[in-house]
Design a protein around this motif. Sequence first.
Motif, PDB file in Angstrom:
ATOM      1  N   ILE A 263       1.712   4.224  46.126  1.00  0.00           N
ATOM      2  CA  ILE A 263       2.023   5.444  45.544  1.00  0.00           C
ATOM      3  C   ILE A 263       2.915   6.363  46.395  1.00  0.00           C
ATOM      4  O   ILE A 263       3.755   7.275  45.813  1.00  0.00           O
ATOM      5  CB  ILE A 263       0.472   6.137  45.599  1.00  0.00           C
ATOM      6  CG1 ILE A 263      -0.259   5.725  44.491  1.00  0.00           C
ATOM      7  CG2 ILE A 263       0.490   7.723  45.437  1.00  0.00           C
ATOM      8  CD1 ILE A 263      -1.500   6.046  44.390  1.00  0.00           C
ATOM      9  N   ASN A 264       2.772   6.142  47.721  1.00  0.00           N
ATOM     10  CA  ASN A 264       3.668   6.965  48.662  1.00  0.00           C
ATOM     11  C   ASN A 264       5.121   6.404  48.621  1.00  0.00           C
ATOM     12  O   ASN A 264       6.030   7.432  48.474  1.00  0.00           O
ATOM     13  CB  ASN A 264       3.256   6.701  50.053  1.00  0.00           C
ATOM     14  CG  ASN A 264       2.000   7.376  50.340  1.00  0.00           C
ATOM     15  OD1 ASN A 264       1.379   8.289  49.814  1.00  0.00           O
ATOM     16  ND2 ASN A 264       1.076   6.815  51.302  1.00  0.00           N
ATOM     17  N   ASN A 265       5.219   5.232  48.163  1.00  0.00           N
ATOM     18  CA  ASN A 265       6.791   4.724  48.001  1.00  0.00           C
ATOM     19  C   ASN A 265       7.299   5.454  46.812  1.00  0.00           C
ATOM     20  O   ASN A 265       8.479   5.756  46.618  1.00  0.00           O
ATOM     21  CB  ASN A 265       6.862   3.386  48.051  1.00  0.00           C
ATOM     22  CG  ASN A 265       8.088   2.900  47.898  1.00  0.00           C
ATOM     23  OD1 ASN A 265       9.022   2.788  48.696  1.00  0.00           O
ATOM     24  ND2 ASN A 265       8.536   2.172  46.740  1.00  0.00           N
ATOM     25  N   ASN A 266       6.614   5.267  45.747  1.00  0.00           N
ATOM     26  CA  ASN A 266       6.908   5.989  44.526  1.00  0.00           C
ATOM     27  C   ASN A 266       7.117   7.399  44.683  1.00  0.00           C
ATOM     28  O   ASN A 266       8.182   7.672  44.197  1.00  0.00           O
ATOM     29  CB  ASN A 266       5.794   5.797  43.401  1.00  0.00           C
ATOM     30  CG  ASN A 266       5.885   4.405  43.124  1.00  0.00           C
ATOM     31  OD1 ASN A 266       6.703   3.526  43.021  1.00  0.00           O
ATOM     32  ND2 ASN A 266       4.540   4.016  42.228  1.00  0.00           N
ATOM     33  N   MET A 267       6.480   8.167  45.231  1.00  0.00           N
ATOM     34  CA  MET A 267       6.632   9.513  45.543  1.00  0.00           C
ATOM     35  C   MET A 267       8.073   9.648  46.497  1.00  0.00           C
ATOM     36  O   MET A 267       8.733  10.700  46.068  1.00  0.00           O
ATOM     37  CB  MET A 267       5.433  10.188  46.336  1.00  0.00           C
ATOM     38  CG  MET A 267       5.612  11.724  46.465  1.00  0.00           C
ATOM     39  SD  MET A 267       5.647  12.546  45.037  1.00  0.00           S
ATOM     40  CE  MET A 267       4.085  12.296  44.410  1.00  0.00           C
ATOM     41  N   ASN A 268       8.046   9.013  47.372  1.00  0.00           N
ATOM     42  CA  ASN A 268       9.223   9.260  48.178  1.00  0.00           C
ATOM     43  C   ASN A 268      10.576   8.852  47.303  1.00  0.00           C
ATOM     44  O   ASN A 268      11.841   9.558  47.432  1.00  0.00           O
ATOM     45  CB  ASN A 268       9.462   8.130  49.205  1.00  0.00           C
ATOM     46  CG  ASN A 268       8.356   8.387  50.417  1.00  0.00           C
ATOM     47  OD1 ASN A 268       7.965   9.604  50.409  1.00  0.00           O
ATOM     48  ND2 ASN A 268       8.026   7.630  51.185  1.00  0.00           N
ATOM     49  N   THR A 269      10.778   8.015  46.336  1.00  0.00           N
ATOM     50  CA  THR A 269      11.734   7.617  45.429  1.00  0.00           C
ATOM     51  C   THR A 269      11.915   8.700  44.584  1.00  0.00           C
ATOM     52  O   THR A 269      13.029   9.148  44.144  1.00  0.00           O
ATOM     53  CB  THR A 269      11.451   6.252  44.494  1.00  0.00           C
ATOM     54  OG1 THR A 269      11.128   5.134  45.340  1.00  0.00           O
ATOM     55  CG2 THR A 269      12.368   5.970  43.687  1.00  0.00           C
ATOM     56  N   ILE A 270      10.753   9.333  44.145  1.00  0.00           N
ATOM     57  CA  ILE A 270      10.931  10.585  43.165  1.00  0.00           C
ATOM     58  C   ILE A 270      11.498  11.672  43.940  1.00  0.00           C
ATOM     59  O   ILE A 270      12.731  12.089  43.453  1.00  0.00           O
ATOM     60  CB  ILE A 270       9.495  10.859  42.459  1.00  0.00           C
ATOM     61  CG1 ILE A 270       9.149   9.746  41.594  1.00  0.00           C
ATOM     62  CG2 ILE A 270       9.622  12.132  41.753  1.00  0.00           C
ATOM     63  CD1 ILE A 270       7.691  10.016  40.934  1.00  0.00           C
ATOM     64  N   MET A 271      11.020  11.950  45.128  1.00  0.00           N
ATOM     65  CA  MET A 271      11.841  13.041  45.839  1.00  0.00           C
ATOM     66  C   MET A 271      13.189  12.726  46.306  1.00  0.00           C
ATOM     67  O   MET A 271      13.952  13.869  46.029  1.00  0.00           O
ATOM     68  CB  MET A 271      10.768  13.411  47.150  1.00  0.00           C
ATOM     69  CG  MET A 271       9.475  13.706  46.673  1.00  0.00           C
ATOM     70  SD  MET A 271       9.310  15.229  45.700  1.00  0.00           S
ATOM     71  CE  MET A 271      10.374  16.312  46.881  1.00  0.00           C
ATOM     72  N   ARG A 272      13.578  11.456  46.618  1.00  0.00           N
ATOM     73  CA  ARG A 272      14.749  11.235  46.890  1.00  0.00           C
ATOM     74  C   ARG A 272      15.934  11.334  45.496  1.00  0.00           C
ATOM     75  O   ARG A 272      16.988  12.009  45.863  1.00  0.00           O
ATOM     76  CB  ARG A 272      14.844   9.856  47.278  1.00  0.00           C
ATOM     77  CG  ARG A 272      16.263   9.231  47.743  1.00  0.00           C
ATOM     78  CD  ARG A 272      16.260   7.860  48.195  1.00  0.00           C
ATOM     79  NE  ARG A 272      15.724   6.961  47.352  1.00  0.00           N
ATOM     80  CZ  ARG A 272      15.238   5.849  47.393  1.00  0.00           C
ATOM     81  NH1 ARG A 272      15.261   5.342  48.795  1.00  0.00           N
ATOM     82  NH2 ARG A 272      14.996   5.090  46.654  1.00  0.00           N
ATOM     83  N   THR A 273      15.643  10.950  44.480  1.00  0.00           N
ATOM     84  CA  THR A 273      16.117  10.996  43.292  1.00  0.00           C
ATOM     85  C   THR A 273      16.129  12.509  42.861  1.00  0.00           C
ATOM     86  O   THR A 273      17.489  13.074  42.553  1.00  0.00           O
ATOM     87  CB  THR A 273      15.474  10.362  42.054  1.00  0.00           C
ATOM     88  OG1 THR A 273      15.187   9.072  42.478  1.00  0.00           O
ATOM     89  CG2 THR A 273      16.393  10.348  40.844  1.00  0.00           C
ATOM     90  N   LEU A 274      15.239  13.242  43.084  1.00  0.00           N
ATOM     91  CA  LEU A 274      15.448  14.667  42.724  1.00  0.00           C
ATOM     92  C   LEU A 274      16.317  15.345  43.727  1.00  0.00           C
ATOM     93  O   LEU A 274      17.013  16.315  43.258  1.00  0.00           O
ATOM     94  CB  LEU A 274      13.957  15.379  42.587  1.00  0.00           C
ATOM     95  CG  LEU A 274      12.905  15.158  41.505  1.00  0.00           C
ATOM     96  CD1 LEU A 274      11.765  15.550  41.873  1.00  0.00           C
ATOM     97  CD2 LEU A 274      13.438  15.421  40.262  1.00  0.00           C
TER      98      LEU A 274
END
Length: 330
Positions: A263-274
């Motif tokens: 979950i933390n990794n997915n959140m980091n990926t989303i924030m990086r993309t945004l």
Amino acid sequence: MRTAGKTANPLAAKTVFKRISIMKTYWNITGGLSQLEKWQPNCWIQVTCPTDEDVQMLEEEYKIPDYFLSDISDTDERARYEYDDGWMLIILRIPYVKEVRSRTPYTTVPLGIIHKRDVTITVCYYETNMMIDFVSYQQKRGEGFTDYVDMIFRLFLSSAVWYLKRLKQISLLIEKAKRNLDKEVNNESLIGLSRLQDSLTYFNTSIRGNETLLSKLKFKLQIDELDADLIEDVNIEMTQARETTNIYSNILESTMDTYQSIINNNMNTIMRTLTSVTIILMLPTLISSFFGMNLINGMESNPIGFIVAIVLSLAISVASWFFFRHKRLV
């Protein structure tokens, strides 16, 4: 545990669980387990989900200490034993599955075992599959109990076996939740795993308490060679139940940590993309703001100035997108 702060009404602690039925049964324990119409010396009185009248009868007719009946009604009462006015008072923790949806579907409840001379009584404020199966199995054996000591240790053995049965069910629920999480990480499956973790904690605490109680009782009760063999079987089953609980608890803890990392990794990926998309959109805005200033920049009178600004914005945006794409940021 005798405490002044406990309620005088033994039924008060039962509101958490669903009452299924009320039962008071007399069993002949010699030569097979058969039901009796009324009490006889050396029979077994099984009291399940007692009413106020049942509690009053136990206190007045058999002179059972009232505080002990109140202790049995407490779902958090620990496994223990004590002597009071000739009575041997034992509390054994047994597995229980709640019929209603709750945070901990699998939990444990106290079973009171009371003995004095020719009177043996068990009291449980909840109807459990373990006790139903215990009676059924002893009837199939057709041998009954040699004495109250044999009956006590067979109750210990039955509780250990049922802990293992419930642990198998918990294991299946863990595997089901993991399969659902492999498809999609959702709150429902994660909450389900958290509830099972709570159940395993209750199981582990209760099994350890029962093991401690058993180690004390085998030195307090008069046991023969058959009882010693039975105690060994109980020790083996309890050890297996405790180790299995620890294994499932460790697996569940590791699983929760793994999905938390996902979950933390997915959140980091989303924030990086945004963040990357924000930068890409910011560059055209910067160019537009620069040419839109009320300053001389050489493009005021140029007929293709607007087109140049648009092309320049698109070129920088595309270049930025390829750059972030190359860095795997989008």
